[in-house]
Design an enzyme around this catalytic site. Structure first.
Site, short mmCIF file in Angstrom:
data_model
loop_
_atom_site.label_atom_id
_atom_site.label_comp_id
_atom_site.label_asym_id
_atom_site.label_seq_id
_atom_site.Cartn_x
_atom_site.Cartn_y
_atom_site.Cartn_z
N SER A 96 -99.70 70.70 3.22
CA SER A 96 -100.71 71.43 2.10
C SER A 96 -100.22 72.72 0.81
O SER A 96 -100.90 72.13 -0.68
CB SER A 96 -101.73 71.79 2.94
N GLU A 97 -98.94 72.64 0.88
CA GLU A 97 -98.58 73.93 0.28
C GLU A 97 -98.22 73.17 -1.04
O GLU A 97 -99.08 73.19 -2.19
CB GLU A 97 -97.53 74.79 0.64
#
Length: 395
Positions: A307-308
């Site tokens: 997700s980063e």
């Protein structure tokens, strides 16, 4: 010396010129016996030569038709550069039985006499072509070197009672040549300036920022100059190099030496915060996105799963239009195996290849690599206000 009827000839109407005697304004009284003598030296001996002629004066009708006609010059001007050699012809038509004197004069003096000492300007020999009713005469004047004193002075061709002159003048400036020369000079200067600017562009921009921009930048509500996005390589050596660059060298150079403020995930988030919230909130507070690229296919598989990376790239490319700085840990020859987002960033912003060796020499902000990074970073801003600091602590 010449005599007429045994009397010496005197008066302004009589002019001796070489082997000729010119009489102006002829009248009936000018008829008679003329005799001229000259001295001649031959084989060391001096001789006296005498020649005589009988002149009869008769009245003729239609005398105007017998006046010599000077075809050239035409009281015109001639453009010539100083120092030039110049020859000008005087072209005359005259009747066959006319005995007019043809000569060049300046300041009412024969040219050969006026320039007797320097002989810089001389009258040439006369030539002629005979036709059925008239004769075409040519007598020239030659300047061995045109000087400034010759400009504006009439050089007059005389043929009996006819006269015509020319005047020398400096050539008019070639405006077109000046314009072309000026245009070429401007283009050359522009090319030179562009070439020099391209070579020293980074140094010029960094100097300008340090000299002028620091006091002109307005607060934009951002807390960080850059968000650092980096992969987690599976190989231990590459992982160590990435961690050294991101967690040690980047903060040392960009934060401590240059005064920038970075957000590095894993270093700057608060414990217990949700990863998605930390990334989404903090990347909006950054002015740049720094992506560290490792030339290993698997390292970019993380962009598809974590997700980063997804949130960071989404915000940079779509939501905020953030400028991205790609740093290649090693030279990447082929980007086709990488995600389309990275390919797009490479095409739009280019990439900077890491040239350090993870030693102290690579941790100097004045090296070429760090100058390139600083060039793509935003101008340094004044410290954030207290309200902005409080905003940070609310996240």
């Amino acid at each position: 010396m010449c005599h007429k009827d045994c009397k010496e000839i005197k008066g302004g109407r009589f002019t001796r010129w070489r082997i000729k005697l010119s009489v102006s304004n002829v009248s009936a009284e000018d008829g008679g016996d003329y005799a001229c003598q000259a001295q001649l030296t031959h084989t060391g001996k001096r001789y006296t030569i005498l020649n005589s002629i009988t002149v009869n004066i008769t009245e003729t009708h239609g005398y105007a038709g017998r006046i010599p006609k000077i075809i050239y010059p035409k009281n015109n001007s001639i453009e010539v550069q100083p120092g030039t050699t110049l020859t000008v012809d005087c072209n005359i038509t005259d009747t066959r039985d006319n005995t007019n004197l043809r000569s060049w004069r300046v300041n009412d003096t024969l040219v050969d006499d006026y320039y007797n000492e320097s002989k810089r300007i001389r009258e040439g020999f006369e030539s002629h072509i005979s036709f059925q009713k008239h004769i075409f005469y040519t007598v020239n004047i030659t300047f061995s070197e045109v000087k400034m004193e010759d400009y504006g002075r009439p050089f007059i061709c005389h043929a009996g009672v006819s006269a015509a002159y020319f005047i020398l003048k400096l050539p008019a400036p070639d405006v077109q040549a000046y314009l072309i020369g000026g245009l070429v000079t401007l283009i050359g200067a522009a090319v030179s300036v562009t070439y020099i600017y391209n070579i020293f562009k980074i140094d010029i921009v960094l100097w300008y920022r340090s000299a002028f921009l620091s006091t002109e930048i307005k607060e934009d509500g951002k807390l960080y100059d850059a968000y650092v996005l980096y992969p987690k390589p599976q190989r231990e050596i590459q992982s160590h190099e990435v961690d050294t660059l991101v967690l040690k060298i980047l903060p040392e150079v960009l934060e401590r030496q240059c005064g920038y403020k970075l957000f590095i995930f894993g270093r700057d988030e608060f414990p217990g915060q949700a990863v998605a919230n930390v990334i989404d909130e903090n990347i909006k507070l950054c002015r740049r996105l720094i992506i560290i690229i490792v030339p290993e296919f698997l390292s970019f598989d993380l962009l598809k799963n974590m997700s980063e990376e997804q949130i960071a790239v989404y915000n940079a490319l779509i939501q905020d239009g953030m400028k991205v700085i790609l740093i290649e840990l090693e030279k990447v020859k082929d980007y086709t195996a990488m995600p389309e987002s990275i390919q797009y960033i490479k095409q739009k912003h280019g990439a900077i290849q890491w040239s350090g060796d993870f030693t102290k020499q690579s941790q100097c902000a004045k090296t070429k690599f760090w100058k390139k990074v600083r060039y793509h970073m935003p101008p340094k801003r004044p410290p954030p206000s207290s309200s902005a600091q409080m905003l940070k602590h609310t996240y």
